[in-house]
Design an enzyme around this catalytic site. Structure first.
Site, PDB file in Angstrom:
ATOM      1  N   SER A  89       0.857  -1.191   0.000  1.00  8.83           N
ATOM      2  CA  SER A  89       0.000   0.000   0.000  1.00  8.83           C
ATOM      3  C   SER A  89       0.889   1.235   0.000  1.00  8.83           C
ATOM      4  O   SER A  89       2.059   1.180   0.417  1.00  8.83           O
ATOM      5  CB  SER A  89      -0.877   0.001   1.256  1.00  8.83           C
TER       6      SER A  89
ATOM      7  N   TYR B 252      -0.969  -0.389  10.567  1.00  9.34           N
ATOM      8  CA  TYR B 252      -1.282  -0.750   9.181  1.00  9.34           C
ATOM      9  C   TYR B 252      -0.092  -0.465   8.267  1.00  9.34           C
ATOM     10  O   TYR B 252       0.293  -1.307   7.443  1.00  9.34           O
ATOM     11  CB  TYR B 252      -2.506   0.034   8.709  1.00  9.34           C
TER      12      TYR B 252
END
Length: 311
Positions: free
Chosen positions: A153, A179
């Protein structure tokens, strides 16, 4: 090193990437394939003729997709439970042409630990996939041109992996930082495979799908969604210009999983169907891959940290 380029762009769909590609006889696994990007990845791969196994916590959730696509099946897999990962690997038979590590969770609001003591985002997004790949290495090795795709990501630009406190034992838990670290780990995972498994003919690359409305964002609060321009004042979803459709978001994944344009390419990071430039990570860059996310020394250290747990 020259960056790898392709004729595809930001708005190319997964099906368009595989137009004219024949995947008949190829066997692939897509984790989290019952929704969102995973579903579009499965559709594109199966549409090109691949036999696709949808690895998901709830196989019943994939019933409609399996009914839609001949040659697909759904098998139970909980990435946060290493016993489930081992059971899945034990049940696999025959060669494996591609493992697509797509499943994930994002910004869990509170710190949770798995049975192995790993922070839940790191465990689900990274460690479970690492254990899955290790358990399936022999199957990958038996394929002709095996590939592993790890979904990272743009969040990897914000934080390197913290080897001193990976489970948030010393500092307060931060949902986004957890994350970001897990997605940095996924990029390092591809680098690690390229270094450790090249002798087996296995290649691996990571990618960022971009911004897409999927179930992944279900833990984001209204203020965060509004700051992203993705929600109005009444809580309705908006689609900013920089957002992609799920079919567009899955394009880079299937490029890495199955396009002949990527034959022999390994250990790299892609976004918008192109290899990304290596940049300094931090609060400012909006594109590219952070140096810490493709650092060979960090990849080796993460591999050595993960392997005893995964086994």
């Amino acid at each position: 090193m020259t960056l790898k380029t392709t004729p595809f762009g930001t708005r190319t769909t997964a099906a368009e990437v595989l137009r004219g590609v024949d995947l008949r006889g190829r066997r692939m696994i897509v984790t989290g394939g019952s929704s969102g990007l995973g579903t579009e990845t499965v559709r594109a791969l199966a549409g090109a003729g691949a036999e696709v196994t949808i690895a998901t916590r709830d196989p019943a959730a994939a019933d409609a997709l399996v009914g839609e696509l001949p040659g697909t099946r759904a098998v139970a897999l909980d990435l946060a439970d290493l016993a489930s990962v081992r059971a899945f690997c034990a049940g696999w038979r025959g060669p494996l042409d591609a493992l697509v590590a797509n499943a994930g969770v994002m910004m869990l609001p509170a710190r949770r630990l798995t049975a192995e003591g790993w922070e839940a985002q790191l465990a689900t997004n990274y460690l479970g996939h690492f254990a899955l790949a290790v358990g399936l290495r022999d199957a990958l090795q038996r394929a002709e041109r095996p590939r592993v795709v790890t979904l990272s990501s743009g969040a990897q630009l914000r934080a390197g992996f913290d080897f001193e406190d990976p489970q948030f034992e010393r500092r307060p838990y931060d949902p986004f930082l957890a994350y970001a670290r897990s997605k940095t780990a996924m990029a390092l995972f591809a680098v690690g495979i390229s270094r450790r498994w090249a002798e087996y003919g296995i290649v691996a690359n990571s990618c960022a799908p971009g911004w897409i409305h999927t179930n992944l964002t279900r833990h984001l609060d209204r203020a965060t969604m509004q700051a992203l321009g993705a929600m109005d004042a009444d809580g309705g979803l908006l689609t900013p210009d920089h957002y992609k459709t799920p079919a567009q978001g899955a394009a880079t994944t299937v490029l890495l999983a199955a396009s002949p344009l990527l034959d022999g390419v390994s250990g790299r990071y892609f976004e918008d169907n192109q290899e990304a430039e290596v940049v300094d990570g931090g609060p400012d860059p909006m594109a590219g891959v952070a140096r810490w996310s493709v650092d060979p020394a960090a990849a080796d250290r993460l591999w050595d940290l993960s392997l005893p747990v995964a086994r």
